[in-house]
Each structure stands twice: as C-alpha cells, then as structure tokens.
Design an enzyme around this catalytic site. Structure first.
Site, PDB file in Angstrom:
ATOM      1  N   CYS A  71       6.736   4.011  48.930  1.00  0.00           N
ATOM      2  CA  CYS A  71       6.049   4.389  47.685  1.00  0.00           C
ATOM      3  C   CYS A  71       4.964   5.420  47.964  1.00  0.00           C
ATOM      4  O   CYS A  71       4.733   6.337  47.175  1.00  0.00           O
ATOM      5  CB  CYS A  71       5.431   3.151  47.040  1.00  0.00           C
ATOM      6  SG  CYS A  71       6.596   1.786  46.848  1.00  0.00           S
TER       7      CYS A  71
HETATM    8  C1  BEZ Z   1       8.313   0.395  50.633  1.00  0.00           C
HETATM    9  O1  BEZ Z   1       8.409   1.110  49.627  1.00  0.00           O
HETATM   10  O2  BEZ Z   1       8.044   0.869  51.722  1.00  0.00           O
HETATM   11  C2  BEZ Z   1       8.498  -1.088  50.510  1.00  0.00           C
HETATM   12  C3  BEZ Z   1       9.034  -1.598  49.328  1.00  0.00           C
HETATM   13  C4  BEZ Z   1       9.201  -2.971  49.207  1.00  0.00           C
HETATM   14  C5  BEZ Z   1       8.833  -3.808  50.250  1.00  0.00           C
HETATM   15  C6  BEZ Z   1       8.300  -3.275  51.394  1.00  0.00           C
HETATM   16  C7  BEZ Z   1       8.117  -1.920  51.535  1.00  0.00           C
END
Ligand code: BEZ
Length: 182
Positions: A71
């Site tokens: 993200c």
């Molecule tokens: C990420 O976007 O890196 C992520 C998404 C869900 C769980 C862990 C990490």
C-alpha cells in the site's frame, strides 16, 4: 431498493422456524455509494462518502492497511504520482479508504506526500467496508477484518467501474495506471 434487498436475502424455513440469512454481494456498477460517515484527520472530522462524490467524478481506492509495504510503496504512491494525469481525465476527487483510524491515515498521507491530492479517509470500525461487502479476514497479518484492495470510479455518487484485486491484496487491477488505461 426493493430488488436489491430481495435478491440479497434468503428465507429459510426450518421445522416451522423462519430465519433469514444475508447473501451480500460487493457493490456493483450502477449502484449508489452507501451514505456512511468516514473520518478524515481526526475522529471528530466526519466525511460522508456519498456527499463527497455528489455532483463529482471521482475515484475511490481502498487498501488493506496504511503503512503496509504494498500500500505504501506502490498503491498510494501511484495515485499521488498520477494525480495530474487523473485530474486531466476529469477526476475531481480522489480518495483512499482503509480500515484504520483517522490519525494513522493522516500520518500516512503526510509521509507519502498525498496531502492536497488524495483524501485520506479512515473507516475505523469497517462500517463502509462492510456496507460495500469488500472486507476480508486479514487477522493473521493485520489482526482484524480489513478492506480488500480495489479501485472504483464514481460519477455523482454512482459506481461506474469497480476493479477488485482477485486475491484481495495484489497490486494489479486497482492501480492508478489501470484507471488511466480504462
Ligand atoms: C501489503 O500491502 O503489503 C500487505 C497487505 C495485507 C497484509 C500485509 C501486507
């Protein structure tokens, strides 16, 4: 309204007992956003998501968690970097939502230089995420139900396109470049 309600609930008759079970479906193209208040900046500062997109063309993208690698390094920066191109395509409002609190979303927006470009909206209890049926159980990694990663385009509060990551967290169909190529 009637048909959505009708199609999303099943009646069960078991030994004379009448019970109902909800069969929800993710929000679809042509449906109006639910009228739900999110937080922006602090829990006291409420933004009604439907009002935000009233009379406007915009993008709402959602992430599983602020500051998580995908993200933070890819999804949000894509929208920040493509902001002017997206504006040029007529998108007047670009908002990011996550099941996080308002302070976290705000700090994340500042850290990622999203301020003034992306509205950083907090859905702390997952009320909006539940209403659009786009949650998933992220307990093993993040401790609770979070939002799937997705992006939708919206016109005057009505969903015009929805792109949901097939595995909930991937970085493909919901990226800013996908919207630019629509
Ligand atoms: C990420 O976007 O890196 C992520 C998404 C869900 C769980 C862990 C990490």
């Amino acid at each position: 309204m009637f048909s959505r309600h009708f199609s999303s609930r099943l009646l069960f008759f078991t030994r004379g007992l009448r019970t109902t079970a909800s069969l929800k479906m993710p929000i679809q193209v042509g449906q109006t956003l639910p009228s739900i208040e999110l937080h922006e900046g602090t829990p006291k500062d409420k933004v009604n998501i439907l009002e935000l997109f009233k009379g406007k063309k915009g993008i709402l993208f959602a992430v599983p968690g602020a500051f998580t690698p995908g993200c933070s390094q890819t999804h949000l920066p894509g929208y920040v970097n493509d902001y002017l191109k997206l504006k040029a395509k007529g998108f007047e409002v670009i908002a990011c939502v996550s099941v996080n609190d308002a302070f976290v979303m705000s700090a994340w927006g500042i850290e990622r230089k999203a301020t003034g470009k992306i509205r950083m909206l907090a859905d702390p209890a997952g009320e909006f995420t539940k209403a659009v049926d786009l949650g998933f159980d992220a307990t093993p990694a993040l401790g609770n139900i979070r939002s799937k990663r997705y992006a939708m385009t919206i016109e005057d509060g009505v969903v015009k396109s929805v792109a949901i990551e097939p595995d909930a967290t991937g970085l493909t169909v919901s990226l800013s470049c996908s919207i630019l190529n629509e």
